[in-house]
Design a protein around this motif. Structure first.
Motif, PDB file in Angstrom:
ATOM      1  N   ARG A  11       0.545  37.853   7.353  1.00 20.43           N
ATOM      2  CA  ARG A  11       1.597  37.030   7.930  1.00 20.43           C
ATOM      3  C   ARG A  11       1.208  35.562   7.834  1.00 20.43           C
ATOM      4  NH1 ARG A  11       3.021  37.491  14.336  1.00 20.43           N
ATOM      5  NH2 ARG A  11       3.042  35.258  14.622  1.00 20.43           N
ATOM      6  N   GLN A  12       2.182  34.727   7.576  1.00 16.90           N
ATOM      7  CA  GLN A  12       1.940  33.290   7.581  1.00 16.90           C
ATOM      8  C   GLN A  12       3.073  32.623   8.335  1.00 16.90           C
ATOM      9  OE1 GLN A  12       0.953  31.486   3.886  1.00 16.90           O
ATOM     10  NE2 GLN A  12       1.183  29.433   4.681  1.00 16.90           N
ATOM     11  N   ASP A  13       2.710  31.898   9.385  1.00 12.48           N
ATOM     12  CA  ASP A  13       3.678  31.151  10.187  1.00 12.48           C
ATOM     13  C   ASP A  13       3.416  29.669   9.968  1.00 12.48           C
ATOM     14  OD1 ASP A  13       4.315  33.631  11.182  1.00 12.48           O
ATOM     15  OD2 ASP A  13       3.478  33.289  13.155  1.00 12.48           O
ATOM     16  N   GLN A  14       4.465  28.882  10.104  1.00 10.60           N
ATOM     17  CA  GLN A  14       4.306  27.434   9.993  1.00 10.60           C
ATOM     18  C   GLN A  14       4.958  26.790  11.200  1.00 10.60           C
ATOM     19  OE1 GLN A  14       6.720  25.024   7.223  1.00 10.60           O
ATOM     20  NE2 GLN A  14       4.748  24.472   6.338  1.00 10.60           N
ATOM     21  N   TYR A  15       4.205  25.951  11.878  1.00 12.69           N
ATOM     22  CA  TYR A  15       4.718  25.230  13.035  1.00 12.69           C
ATOM     23  C   TYR A  15       4.390  23.752  12.884  1.00 12.69           C
ATOM     24  CZ  TYR A  15       4.374  29.929  14.978  1.00 12.69           C
ATOM     25  OH  TYR A  15       4.467  31.278  15.177  1.00 12.69           O
ATOM     26  N   THR A  16       5.293  22.919  13.325  1.00 11.34           N
ATOM     27  CA  THR A  16       5.021  21.499  13.479  1.00 11.34           C
ATOM     28  C   THR A  16       4.926  21.264  14.973  1.00 11.34           C
ATOM     29  OG1 THR A  16       6.246  20.940  11.475  1.00 11.34           O
ATOM     30  CG2 THR A  16       5.867  19.162  13.064  1.00 11.34           C
ATOM     31  N   ILE A  17       3.807  20.702  15.412  1.00 10.27           N
ATOM     32  CA  ILE A  17       3.592  20.436  16.821  1.00 10.27           C
ATOM     33  C   ILE A  17       3.754  18.941  17.039  1.00 10.27           C
ATOM     34  CG2 ILE A  17       2.038  20.746  18.782  1.00 10.27           C
ATOM     35  CD1 ILE A  17       2.727  23.398  17.294  1.00 10.27           C
ATOM     36  N   GLU A  18       4.680  18.573  17.906  1.00 11.72           N
ATOM     37  CA  GLU A  18       4.911  17.169  18.238  1.00 11.72           C
ATOM     38  C   GLU A  18       4.413  16.890  19.653  1.00 11.72           C
ATOM     39  OE1 GLU A  18       8.998  16.093  15.847  1.00 11.72           O
ATOM     40  OE2 GLU A  18       9.179  16.801  17.907  1.00 11.72           O
ATOM     41  N   PHE A  19       3.760  15.749  19.816  1.00  9.78           N
ATOM     42  CA  PHE A  19       3.266  15.325  21.120  1.00  9.78           C
ATOM     43  C   PHE A  19       3.859  13.974  21.493  1.00  9.78           C
ATOM     44  CE2 PHE A  19      -0.385  17.787  19.389  1.00  9.78           C
ATOM     45  CZ  PHE A  19      -0.437  18.773  20.357  1.00  9.78           C
ATOM     46  N   ASP A  20       4.174  13.804  22.756  1.00  7.30           N
ATOM     47  CA  ASP A  20       4.523  12.492  23.284  1.00  7.30           C
ATOM     48  C   ASP A  20       3.204  11.836  23.662  1.00  7.30           C
ATOM     49  OD1 ASP A  20       5.173  10.277  24.825  1.00  7.30           O
ATOM     50  OD2 ASP A  20       6.833  11.282  25.860  1.00  7.30           O
ATOM     51  N   GLU A  21       2.752  10.899  22.835  1.00  4.30           N
ATOM     52  CA  GLU A  21       1.443  10.288  23.036  1.00  4.30           C
ATOM     53  C   GLU A  21       1.384   9.374  24.261  1.00  4.30           C
ATOM     54  OE1 GLU A  21      -0.850   9.350  19.256  1.00  4.30           O
ATOM     55  OE2 GLU A  21       1.246   9.357  18.564  1.00  4.30           O
ATOM     56  N   SER A  22       2.532   9.027  24.823  1.00  2.00           N
ATOM     57  CA  SER A  22       2.506   8.245  26.057  1.00  2.00           C
ATOM     58  C   SER A  22       2.135   9.126  27.246  1.00  2.00           C
ATOM     59  CB  SER A  22       3.851   7.548  26.305  1.00  2.00           C
ATOM     60  OG  SER A  22       4.866   8.498  26.577  1.00  2.00           O
ATOM     61  N   VAL A  23       2.306  10.453  27.094  1.00  2.00           N
ATOM     62  CA  VAL A  23       1.935  11.411  28.140  1.00  2.00           C
ATOM     63  C   VAL A  23       0.598  12.059  27.805  1.00  2.00           C
ATOM     64  CG1 VAL A  23       2.617  13.528  29.322  1.00  2.00           C
ATOM     65  CG2 VAL A  23       4.366  11.852  28.673  1.00  2.00           C
ATOM     66  N   LEU A  24       0.469  12.564  26.592  1.00  4.90           N
ATOM     67  CA  LEU A  24      -0.773  13.219  26.175  1.00  4.90           C
ATOM     68  C   LEU A  24      -1.696  12.171  25.558  1.00  4.90           C
ATOM     69  CD1 LEU A  24       1.274  15.569  26.525  1.00  4.90           C
ATOM     70  CD2 LEU A  24      -0.081  16.793  24.875  1.00  4.90           C
ATOM     71  N   ASN A  25      -2.189  11.300  26.421  1.00  7.45           N
ATOM     72  CA  ASN A  25      -3.044  10.191  26.013  1.00  7.45           C
ATOM     73  C   ASN A  25      -4.509  10.519  26.313  1.00  7.45           C
ATOM     74  OD1 ASN A  25      -3.233   9.921  28.789  1.00  7.45           O
ATOM     75  ND2 ASN A  25      -1.710   8.304  28.872  1.00  7.45           N
ATOM     76  N   GLU A  26      -5.386   9.542  26.157  1.00  7.52           N
ATOM     77  CA  GLU A  26      -6.817   9.783  26.368  1.00  7.52           C
ATOM     78  C   GLU A  26      -7.115  10.200  27.808  1.00  7.52           C
ATOM     79  OE1 GLU A  26     -10.502  10.718  25.730  1.00  7.52           O
ATOM     80  OE2 GLU A  26      -9.128  10.201  24.106  1.00  7.52           O
TER      81      GLU A  26
END
Length: 100
Positions: A11-26
């Protein structure tokens, strides 16, 4: 009489993961590392989320909550558990089955 067949599933799945970098920051990543995994980049988070999705489907992900799916909250989700800072976009998927 018993019928028995061994099947390999590839099986091969493809996902694009998007992050809101203003929330998921350092600062968020530092807090995440204190409890969960020692990830230092969003790429590591994306790979972990994609692997979880491929193995477990659409579910709550410990440390992340419930990500958006293609920009929307899953119908089954309790909105308080939805993390709008993470979006999983489903891409192409393929599956081959071989029996012998």
């Amino acid at each position: 009489m018993t019928f028995k067949r061994t099947c390999d599933v590839e099986r091969q799945d493809q996902y694009t993961i998007e992050f809101d970098e203003s929330v998921l920051n350092e600062e968020w990543m530092e807090q995440f590392r204190e409890t969960f995994y020692d990830f230092t980049t969003l790429t590591e988070h994306a790979e972990h989320i994609a692997q979880f999705r491929a193995r477990n489907g659409s579910k709550f992900i410990e440390g992340y909550g419930i990500p958006l799916e293609n920009g929307k909250a899953p119908r089954w989700a309790d909105m308080k558990d939805v993390n709008k800072a993470i979006n999983i976009i489903d891409g192409n998927a393929s599956m081959d089955v071989y029996s012998y």
